[in-house]
Design an enzyme around this catalytic site. Structure first.
Site, PDB file in Angstrom:
ATOM      1  N   ILE A 195       0.838  -1.208   0.000  1.00  0.00           N
ATOM      2  CA  ILE A 195       0.000   0.000   0.000  1.00  0.00           C
ATOM      3  C   ILE A 195       0.870   1.255   0.000  1.00  0.00           C
ATOM      4  CG2 ILE A 195      -1.755   1.280   1.299  1.00  0.00           C
ATOM      5  CD1 ILE A 195      -2.772  -1.490   2.325  1.00  0.00           C
ATOM      6  N   ARG A 247      -3.714   1.259  10.836  1.00  0.00           N
ATOM      7  CA  ARG A 247      -4.376   0.762  12.040  1.00  0.00           C
ATOM      8  C   ARG A 247      -4.344   1.869  13.080  1.00  0.00           C
ATOM      9  NH1 ARG A 247      -6.255  -2.519   9.293  1.00  0.00           N
ATOM     10  NH2 ARG A 247      -6.213  -4.790   9.436  1.00  0.00           N
ATOM     11  N   GLU A 254     -11.696   1.792  17.768  1.00  0.00           N
ATOM     12  CA  GLU A 254     -12.807   1.794  16.795  1.00  0.00           C
ATOM     13  C   GLU A 254     -13.746   0.591  16.942  1.00  0.00           C
ATOM     14  OE1 GLU A 254     -10.355   1.611  13.166  1.00  0.00           O
ATOM     15  OE2 GLU A 254     -11.236  -0.341  12.751  1.00  0.00           O
ATOM     16  N   HIS A 277     -13.021   3.212   8.683  1.00  0.00           N
ATOM     17  CA  HIS A 277     -12.280   2.041   8.195  1.00  0.00           C
ATOM     18  C   HIS A 277     -12.839   1.581   6.845  1.00  0.00           C
ATOM     19  CE1 HIS A 277      -9.486  -1.243   9.852  1.00  0.00           C
ATOM     20  NE2 HIS A 277      -9.474  -1.276   8.535  1.00  0.00           N
TER      21      HIS A 277
HETATM   22  N1  LIG Z   1      -7.938   0.958   6.268  1.00  0.00           N
HETATM   23  C1  LIG Z   1      -8.057  -0.164   5.580  1.00  0.00           C
HETATM   24  O1  LIG Z   1      -9.129  -0.417   5.035  1.00  0.00           O
HETATM   25  C2  LIG Z   1      -6.878  -1.110   5.442  1.00  0.00           C
HETATM   26  C3  LIG Z   1      -6.952  -2.113   4.469  1.00  0.00           C
HETATM   27  C4  LIG Z   1      -5.862  -2.958   4.269  1.00  0.00           C
HETATM   28  C5  LIG Z   1      -4.728  -2.843   5.038  1.00  0.00           C
HETATM   29  N2  LIG Z   1      -4.689  -1.887   5.998  1.00  0.00           N
HETATM   30  C6  LIG Z   1      -3.477  -1.754   6.822  1.00  0.00           C
HETATM   31  O2  LIG Z   1      -2.382  -1.433   5.985  1.00  0.00           O
HETATM   32  C7  LIG Z   1      -1.234  -2.116   6.462  1.00  0.00           C
HETATM   33  C8  LIG Z   1      -0.205  -2.236   5.358  1.00  0.00           C
HETATM   34  O3  LIG Z   1      -0.701  -3.123   4.376  1.00  0.00           O
HETATM   35  P1  LIG Z   1       0.232  -3.636   3.175  1.00  0.00           P
HETATM   36  O4  LIG Z   1      -0.621  -4.525   2.352  1.00  0.00           O
HETATM   37  O5  LIG Z   1       0.939  -2.495   2.539  1.00  0.00           O
HETATM   38  O6  LIG Z   1       1.278  -4.526   4.004  1.00  0.00           O
HETATM   39  P2  LIG Z   1       2.743  -4.929   3.553  1.00  0.00           P
HETATM   40  O7  LIG Z   1       3.089  -6.114   4.400  1.00  0.00           O
HETATM   41  O8  LIG Z   1       2.859  -5.052   2.069  1.00  0.00           O
HETATM   42  O9  LIG Z   1       3.635  -3.670   4.012  1.00  0.00           O
HETATM   43  C9  LIG Z   1       3.965  -3.396   5.331  1.00  0.00           C
HETATM   44  C10 LIG Z   1       5.344  -2.759   5.352  1.00  0.00           C
HETATM   45  O10 LIG Z   1       5.660  -2.427   6.702  1.00  0.00           O
HETATM   46  C11 LIG Z   1       7.025  -2.756   6.921  1.00  0.00           C
HETATM   47  N3  LIG Z   1       7.256  -2.989   8.342  1.00  0.00           N
HETATM   48  C12 LIG Z   1       6.831  -4.021   9.097  1.00  0.00           C
HETATM   49  N4  LIG Z   1       7.240  -3.857  10.362  1.00  0.00           N
HETATM   50  C13 LIG Z   1       7.932  -2.695  10.417  1.00  0.00           C
HETATM   51  C14 LIG Z   1       8.593  -1.995  11.453  1.00  0.00           C
HETATM   52  N5  LIG Z   1       8.628  -2.466  12.693  1.00  0.00           N
HETATM   53  N6  LIG Z   1       9.207  -0.839  11.144  1.00  0.00           N
HETATM   54  C15 LIG Z   1       9.184  -0.374   9.871  1.00  0.00           C
HETATM   55  N7  LIG Z   1       8.576  -0.991   8.842  1.00  0.00           N
HETATM   56  C16 LIG Z   1       7.970  -2.139   9.120  1.00  0.00           C
HETATM   57  C17 LIG Z   1       7.278  -4.009   6.096  1.00  0.00           C
HETATM   58  O11 LIG Z   1       8.653  -4.164   5.821  1.00  0.00           O
HETATM   59  C18 LIG Z   1       6.444  -3.713   4.846  1.00  0.00           C
HETATM   60  O12 LIG Z   1       7.209  -3.067   3.853  1.00  0.00           O
HETATM   61  C19 LIG Z   1      -1.801  -3.450   6.974  1.00  0.00           C
HETATM   62  O13 LIG Z   1      -0.956  -4.041   7.947  1.00  0.00           O
HETATM   63  C20 LIG Z   1      -3.129  -3.053   7.558  1.00  0.00           C
HETATM   64  O14 LIG Z   1      -2.958  -2.779   8.929  1.00  0.00           O
HETATM   65  C21 LIG Z   1      -5.725  -1.017   6.219  1.00  0.00           C
END
Ligand SMILES: NC(=O)c1ccc[n+]([C@@H]2O[C@H](COP(=O)([O-])OP(=O)(O)OC[C@H]3O[C@@H](n4cnc5c(N)ncnc54)[C@H](O)[C@@H]3O)[C@@H](O)[C@H]2O)c1
Length: 340
Positions: A162, A241, A270, A302
């Site tokens: 994302i 989140r 939430e 959300h």
């Molecule tokens: N609002 C919504 O409707 C919605 C929908 C989908 C996902 N999300 C949230 O978006 C988040 C990201 O989704 P994504 O598909 O891009 O996930 P992803 O796994 O592709 O990306 C997460 C990134 O965070 C990095 N990361 C993990 N731990 C870390 C840390 N401690 N410090 C720094 N970087 C760190 C990882 O290396 C990765 O590049 C999900 O975890 C979810 O919580 C929200």
């Protein structure tokens, strides 16, 4: 494939919203017995899952040790979460109870990235205030002054699927890109992103967008200290989140007149509020109530993932998780495999 692969299963899905229900029914009804509930699954509601081999959970369900024990006792074998994030599930307890757990490891990242931009643009250009005014035939421009994103700096915290999609759009706006992640993403580097320490990102970015998973490490990554580092006129967007932001510290920051605006699609408390009509209830969450009073804060419930494309992919992946369970297969969506 196991000889039980053709079995019809009892499946209960929690937190099902009206627009999603026909898609779930279409995916499961021919083959399995699906019950869709708009309840949050927690200690009070867990008895509704009794006898269901599959529990199809949503982001705000509370799958703690007590709930997981009750599910296992009631005959549940698989929890399949209709989301990427799974911070609401105690995986260790699930393993101990012999429950397997799956999620949807990926679906349209554009759904969330585009919504993060919808919030960023709406906050910056005061869209909600403008629309509220024009509905009242007030066509003045006072208080609606925004700024160009072009030429300014976007800070992307978490450059996974994302975050990368968000960065591509930022690049299209002509923004300088700063990123922070434990791993550098080649596509972001190609866009010209500079990876920096979090503190530098907080200090230099005009627009900060959070795309990290919620983990013990990332809980309140935006705390009072991080907020104090931000520019007085920074815009902060959270579509990831709620627990990434210390909401009380955010209230204090906004009370001090700092930050140009904030867009929140998620909020730490939430669960039980977002996805429901609480318009007739007394609002008991003082932090959320205070956040809603700031003119420069936009809160959505959300909904960032909520596009036809993403929901269709989530439902299809969930149906595959159920078939994998029946066939004894594991794959990229498996968080806890079935017991050996
Ligand atoms: N609002 C919504 O409707 C919605 C929908 C989908 C996902 N999300 C949230 O978006 C988040 C990201 O989704 P994504 O598909 O891009 O996930 P992803 O796994 O592709 O990306 C997460 C990134 O965070 C990095 N990361 C993990 N731990 C870390 C840390 N401690 N410090 C720094 N970087 C760190 C990882 O290396 C990765 O590049 C999900 O975890 C979810 O919580 C929200």
């Amino acid at each position: 494939m196991s000889d039980t692969a053709g079995r019809a299963l009892d499946i209960v899905a929690y937190g099902v919203v009206a627009d999603e229900r026909p898609l779930l029914e279409e995916a499961f009804d021919d083959r399995h017995r699906l019950r869709c509930l708009d309840l949050v699954l927690d200690r009070d509601t867990v008895s509704t899952a009794a006898g269901c081999e599959v529990v199809c959970s949503s982001v705000n369900d509370v799958l703690d040790a007590e709930v997981l024990t009750a599910l296992a006792r009631g005959g549940t074998k698989l929890i399949t979460q209709r989301a990427t994030g799974y911070n609401n599930i105690d995986l260790t307890a699930a393993r101990e109870e012999g429950l397997s757990v799956a999620r949807v490891s990926s679906y349209s990242p554009y759904s969330v990235a585009e919504f993060a931009w919808a919030l960023a643009l709406a906050v910056n250009r005061r869209v909600a205030r403008s629309v509220a005014r024009t509905r009242d035939f007030d066509f003045r421009l006072n208080g609606l002054l925004g700024r160009d994103f072009h030429g300014r700096t976007a800070g992307v915290l978490g450059t996974g699927k994302i975050g990368t999609a968000f960065a591509r759009i930022a690049s299209g706006f002509g923004m300088r890109l700063l990123g922070s992640d434990i791993a550098q993403d080649p596509a972001c580097l190609e866009l010209g992103m500079e990876y920096v320490e979090r503190d530098r990102l907080f200090a230099e970015a005009d627009l900060i967008s959070l795309h990290l998973p919620l983990l013990p490490d990332t809980h309140h990554v935006v705390d009072a200290d991080a907020l104090a580092r931000m520019k007085d006129d920074a815009i902060l967007i959270n579509t990831s989140r709620g627990g990434l932001i210390d909401a009380q510290a955010l209230v204090e920051t906004l009370r001090a007149g700092r930050l140009d605006g904030v867009g929140l699609d998620v909020y730490e408390e939430e669960a039980g509020v977002f996805f429901f009509d609480r318009s007739m209830d007394v609002m008991t969450d003082d932090v959320l109530a205070r956040l809603m009073t700031f003119r420069n804060v936009l809160v959505s419930s959300h909904q960032a993932y909520f596009t036809r494309d993403a929901v269709g992919q989530i439902v299809a992946a969930t149906a595959r998780n159920v078939e994998d369970h029946l066939a004894g297969r594991t794959g990229e969506n498996t968080l806890v495999p079935p017991p050996a």
